[in-house]
Design a protein around this motif. Sequence first.
Motif, mmCIF file in Angstrom:
data_model
loop_
_atom_site.group_PDB
_atom_site.id
_atom_site.type_symbol
_atom_site.label_atom_id
_atom_site.label_comp_id
_atom_site.label_asym_id
_atom_site.label_seq_id
_atom_site.Cartn_x
_atom_site.Cartn_y
_atom_site.Cartn_z
ATOM 1 N N VAL A 118 0.827 -1.205 0.000
ATOM 2 C CA VAL A 118 0.000 0.000 0.000
ATOM 3 C C VAL A 118 0.865 1.261 0.000
ATOM 4 C CG1 VAL A 118 -1.635 1.377 1.350
ATOM 5 C CG2 VAL A 118 -2.005 -1.077 1.059
ATOM 6 N N ASN A 137 -3.272 -0.240 -3.670
ATOM 7 C CA ASN A 137 -2.353 -1.377 -3.776
ATOM 8 C C ASN A 137 -1.451 -1.127 -4.978
ATOM 9 O OD1 ASN A 137 -3.315 -3.222 -1.643
ATOM 10 N ND2 ASN A 137 -5.201 -3.249 -2.844
ATOM 11 N N GLN A 192 -1.713 2.573 5.155
ATOM 12 C CA GLN A 192 -3.172 2.537 5.150
ATOM 13 C C GLN A 192 -3.732 3.500 6.191
ATOM 14 O OE1 GLN A 192 -5.658 1.726 2.975
ATOM 15 N NE2 GLN A 192 -5.400 -0.486 3.162
#
Length: 262
Positions: A118, A137, A192
């Motif tokens: 990520v 991603n 994230q």
Amino acid sequence: TTTTALAATTTAATTTATAAAAAAITTTTTTTVATTTTAAAWEAQLSSNMATVSPQKAGCNLAKELTSAGQLMLRVNGVLHDVKCKDPLMSLAEYLRTILQHCGTKLMCGEGGCGCCVVVVEYDDPVRPEKRIESINSCLCPIGSLLSLKNHNVTTIEALGSVKKGLHPIQQRLADYNGSQCGYCSPGFVMQMYGLLKNDANPSLQEVEDNFDGNVCRCTGYRPILDAMKSFVKDSSNWQKGFFIDIEVEIHTLQPMHDNSK
């Protein structure tokens, strides 16, 4: 008389051919010099514009490329890199790791199922006058697709912090809560959470938990990781007081289904 006339004609033809050949050589030389001068000018101009780009792959004619569509720039951690001579279908994860040597972005499944690759992408919203920030991603994102995003910037784990230059608060919190064992998935979890906080500085506990539905950890376990991330919620007093059920405690308090003492 006839022999003399033929000799004169042959001599004249030879003289004409020699003059034509000399003119052709002069023209070719002039064209070659002009072409060489133009190519040198292209090289000089291109070199002056390439201060912050990555090295080109072998066989890429820089002078020729400048005459077509110019440079194709990809911004990573605030630095521009020319990807014109790179395969547009190359995944962003591969580009970061093999070309830029940003190996903090990990690569495992290559299918967008584990979340260890990520990164955060920021770009101008095509509809509203504002920035859009998304965690993606990088293994599923071809570098060619990023070129369509206006004023884009890719942020990787290297830009957040390190032990040498100081940890980002998210990295430090993950370490404080013992949320990292082998560490392979840690960059993905950190990025994230970084993307979530960039969009919402005060997310709810449920939003934090839902944010990691695409991140996989195979050794640490999710409890310390989620504890670390949920600690960023400003109103987390209920959670800290045990609002959420502790599975480990509940298991020990359960009564056995069968009485084996008899």
